[in-house]
Write a protein that holds these residues in place. Structure first.
Motif, mmCIF file in Angstrom:
data_model
loop_
_atom_site.group_PDB
_atom_site.id
_atom_site.type_symbol
_atom_site.label_atom_id
_atom_site.label_comp_id
_atom_site.label_asym_id
_atom_site.label_seq_id
_atom_site.Cartn_x
_atom_site.Cartn_y
_atom_site.Cartn_z
ATOM 1 N N ASP A 1 0.917 -1.290 0.102
ATOM 2 C CA ASP A 1 0.025 -0.050 0.040
ATOM 3 C C ASP A 1 0.730 1.227 -0.081
ATOM 4 O OD1 ASP A 1 -2.617 1.161 -0.032
ATOM 5 O OD2 ASP A 1 -2.522 1.748 2.186
ATOM 6 N N SER A 2 0.260 2.356 -0.423
ATOM 7 C CA SER A 2 0.884 3.593 -0.576
ATOM 8 C C SER A 2 -0.275 4.451 -0.543
ATOM 9 C CB SER A 2 1.869 3.929 -1.448
ATOM 10 O OG SER A 2 1.254 3.858 -2.678
ATOM 11 N N GLN A 3 -0.143 5.956 -0.090
ATOM 12 C CA GLN A 3 -1.308 6.725 -0.027
ATOM 13 C C GLN A 3 -1.036 8.167 -0.782
ATOM 14 O OE1 GLN A 3 -3.401 6.406 3.966
ATOM 15 N NE2 GLN A 3 -1.504 5.484 4.273
ATOM 16 N N PHE A 4 -0.247 8.047 -1.590
ATOM 17 C CA PHE A 4 -0.082 9.353 -2.548
ATOM 18 C C PHE A 4 0.253 8.773 -4.011
ATOM 19 C CE2 PHE A 4 2.955 12.042 -5.053
ATOM 20 C CZ PHE A 4 2.126 12.992 -5.086
ATOM 21 N N THR B 1 -0.123 -3.485 4.818
ATOM 22 C CA THR B 1 0.686 -2.757 5.029
ATOM 23 C C THR B 1 0.121 -1.351 5.848
ATOM 24 O OG1 THR B 1 1.992 -3.365 3.116
ATOM 25 C CG2 THR B 1 2.268 -0.910 3.623
ATOM 26 N N LEU B 2 0.511 -0.946 6.720
ATOM 27 C CA LEU B 2 0.127 0.256 7.371
ATOM 28 C C LEU B 2 1.321 0.999 7.679
ATOM 29 C CD1 LEU B 2 -2.663 -1.158 9.800
ATOM 30 C CD2 LEU B 2 -2.946 0.118 7.801
ATOM 31 N N THR B 3 1.236 2.337 7.388
ATOM 32 C CA THR B 3 2.455 3.356 7.948
ATOM 33 C C THR B 3 2.437 3.869 9.071
ATOM 34 O OG1 THR B 3 3.484 5.297 7.337
ATOM 35 C CG2 THR B 3 1.135 5.085 6.892
ATOM 36 N N VAL C 1 5.723 -0.033 7.452
ATOM 37 C CA VAL C 1 6.506 0.951 6.574
ATOM 38 C C VAL C 1 6.514 2.374 7.207
ATOM 39 C CG1 VAL C 1 5.687 -0.541 4.476
ATOM 40 C CG2 VAL C 1 4.413 1.662 5.260
ATOM 41 N N THR C 2 7.377 3.135 6.614
ATOM 42 C CA THR C 2 7.586 4.548 7.067
ATOM 43 C C THR C 2 7.099 5.585 6.166
ATOM 44 O OG1 THR C 2 9.989 4.553 6.301
ATOM 45 C CG2 THR C 2 9.363 4.024 8.644
ATOM 46 N N SER C 3 6.575 5.073 4.861
ATOM 47 C CA SER C 3 6.019 5.902 3.846
ATOM 48 C C SER C 3 7.452 6.559 3.372
ATOM 49 C CB SER C 3 5.109 6.946 4.326
ATOM 50 O OG SER C 3 3.956 6.287 4.625
ATOM 51 N N GLY C 4 7.630 6.217 2.028
ATOM 52 C CA GLY C 4 8.793 6.756 1.252
ATOM 53 C C GLY C 4 8.124 7.843 0.393
#
Length: 439
Positions: free
Chosen positions: A59-62, A96-98, A127-130
Motif C-alpha cells: 500500500d501507499s497513499q500518494f 501494509t500500514l504506515t 512501513v515509514t512511507s517513502g
C-alpha cells in the motif's frame, strides 16, 4: 523432511505495480483486478490450496497520473483482508500500514480486529512511507525526514505491541453464574509518554489465538535493517544472487542476535519473480516476452521520479547528463534507492535516457526455467541460508498456476516444503513462538 521448511508468500499487484504498468492488458486478468474482491478471493484460495503461508498486500497513499495502474485504484489493505479472512481458513493475511500517518492506537485496534476475525492469521507490514507527497494528504506541509521517520517507527511499533498486551490471555472468564465477565486484575493500562506519541490505553480488544499479529518489515538502509532486526518477525528484501542473499541474511540475523533476539525467530523472505516454462529456454522466452509487454520507456520515465519524491524528470533533456541535483528531492523519500541510481549514473556517465533505460532493462531472474530447474534453484538458495522463503510476485495468471501446480509438488518431494498446514494461525505456519505476555 528437513527441519527447516521453505515459507511462501503471495505478493499481489492487481493490475500492475512498479515496472509492470501494462500488466492489466493481459486478457486473463480482470482489468479492474486491484479493486475486484472476487479476483483477490480466487488468488487467496489458489495460494491456500498450494499451502502458502501468507498473502501480502502492499500500500501507499500518494499517487500521480504517472503511478502504476495498481497504485491508481486499489482497495485499502485491512478492509480487503477482512473479506479474505472469511473466505479462507489457513493462509496468513498481511497488510501494509504506515507508522508515519497512522496513530498507534488505531493501528493496534484495526490489526487486532483482523487477527480475531481471522482466528489468528493477521500480519502487519511496517512501513515509514517513502512517498513524500503523502504529507499533503494528511494536512502536513512537509514529509518527515529520514531519521524522524525511523525514530517514529521504532516508538510506534513499541506502543502498538504494548497495546496488544492490554489484556492477559484469560482476562475474560465470562462466567454467567457469577456474573463475572472480566477479571480486572488482568487488564493493564499503558500510560506511554514518548518522544513522538502519548497513549494512555488500554486497548479495547482481547488477544488472539496467536497472541498478537506477526510483524513484517522491509528496508535495506542501515535504519531499515536496524528496525527490522529490532521489531520484525519477518523481513522482506531483494537479492540478485545467492551471495547477496547470504550477506543480507547473516547481517540481519546478527543484528537481531546482538539485540538479544533468537535469530531463528527472524525470518528472511526476499521478493522473487518466477517464470515457469516447458524447458529452461521456453521459460526465458516467457520472461523476455512479458518484460517487453509489461514495460514501456514512456511509462518508465513517469515512474522514474518516485524514488526522488515524485520529482518530474520530463522537464529535463533526455540526452543531457543525468541531473545529479535531483537527488536533493529524495531526502525525505526513498533516498537509499535514489542515491544508488544517481551514483550509478555518475559513475557510468549516463544521460537521463540511459539511466531510465538501465533501470528498465531485463535482468534475467534467478528463478526462471522448467519446473524442475525452478524447484532446484529455490531449494539451493534455501539450503545455502540465503533466505528462509520467498515472497512471490503474482502477475500473469497462468504463471501463478504453473508455479502452484508444477513447482510446489517438486518442492514437497524434496522435503523442503510442507504437505499440510501445521496449525491454524500464521505464527504456527511460520514456526514463530507466541509472544509472552508482558504488562
Amino acid at each position: 523432511m528437513s527441519k527447516r521448511q521453505i515459507k511462501l508468500g503471495a505478493l499481489t499487484m492487481g493490475c500492475g505495480g512498479p515496472g509492470r504498468h501494462n500488466l492489466w492488458l493481459d486478457p486473463a486478468l480482470p482489468a479492474d483486478a486491484s479493486v475486484n474482491i472476487d479476483w483477490y478471493i480466487d488468488i487467496a484460495r489458489q495460494a491456500e490450496a498450494a499451502l502458502f503461508d501468507l498473502i501480502f498486500i502492499v500500500d501507499s497513499q500518494f499517487i500521480t497520473p504517472g503511478s502504476p495502474s495498481h497504485y491508481l485504484n486499489r482497495l485499502e489493505p485491512l478492509t480487503l483482508l477482512s473479506a479474505l479472512a472469511v473466505s479462507t481458513r489457513h493462509i496468513g493475511l498481511v497488510g501494509t500500514l504506515t507508522t508515519s500517518y497512522n496513530a498507534p492506537f488505531n493501528v493496534a485496534r484495526r490489526l487486532a480486529s483482523l487477527d480475531l476475525i481471522s482466528k489468528g492469521r493477521a500480519g502487519w507490514n511496517v512501513v515509514t512511507s517513502g512517498d513524500a507527497g503523502t504529507a499533503g494528504n494528511y494536512g502536513l506541509d512537509e514529509h518527515y525526514d529520514y531519521d524522524t521517520r525511523y525514530s517514529r517507527a521504532h516508538e510506534h511499533v513499541e506502543v502498538v505491541q504494548k497495546l496488544w498486551h492490554s489484556y492477559e490471555d484469560d482476562a475474560f472468564p465470562r462466567d454467567r453464574q457469577s456474573g463475572r465477565f472480566l477479571d480486572p486484575a488482568k487488564l493493564h493500562t499503558l500510560n506511554h509518554k514518548g518522544e513522538h506519541f502519548s497513549v494512555v490505553g488500554p486497548l479495547n480488544i482481547q488477544r488472539s489465538p496467536q497472541g498478537q499479529p506477526v510483524i513484517f518489515q522491509a528496508g535495506d538502509s542501515e535504519q531499515g535493517r536496524d528496525l527490522g532486526a529490532a521489531t520484525a518477525d519477518v523481513i522482506f528484501t531483494h537479492a540478485a544472487s545467492v551471495e547477496q542473499g547470504q550477506a543480507f541474511y547473516r547481517d540481519v540475523k546478527a543484528r537481531a542476535a546482538r539485540l538479544g533476539r533468537d535469530p531463528e525467530q527472524v525470518l528472511v523472505l526476499p521478493g522473487a519473480e518466477i517464470y515457469v516454462g516447458d524447458t529452461d529456454e521456453h521459460a526465458r522466452e516467457i520472461e523476455r516476452h512479458y518484460h517487453q509487454a509489461d514495460h514501456s520507456f514512456e511509462l518508465a520515465l513517469k515512474e522514474f521520479g518516485r524514488n526522488f519524491g515524485w520529482h518530474d524528470f520530463s522537464q529535463y533533456d533526455l540526452d543531457a547528463p543525468f541531473p545529479q541535483q535531483s537527488l536533493e528531492f529524495a531526502r525525505s523519500s526513498f533516498f537509499t534507492n535514489a542515491k544508488r541510481i544517481a551514483d550509478q549514473a555518475r559513475d557510468k556517465g549516463f544521460s537521463l535516457r540511459q539511466a531510465v533505460e538501465f533501470g528498465r532493462q531485463l535482468r534475467p531472474g534467478a528463478f526462471v526455467g522448467s519446473a524442475q530447474t525452478v524447484a532446484a534453484k529455490m531449494a539451493d538458495w534455501f539450503e545455502a541460508r540465503a533466505l528462509d522463503g520467498f515472497n512471490i510476485y503474482i502477475g500473469h495468471p497462468e504463471q501463478f498456476r504453473r508455479f502452484t501446480q508444477e513447482v510446489v509438488p517438486l518442492l514437497q518431494e524434496r522435503g523442503v516444503y510442507r504437505t499440510a498446514y501445521e496449525g491454524t494461525t500464521l505464527r504456527e505456519s511460520l514456526g514463530l513462538a507466541i509472544p509472552r505476555f508482558a504488562d
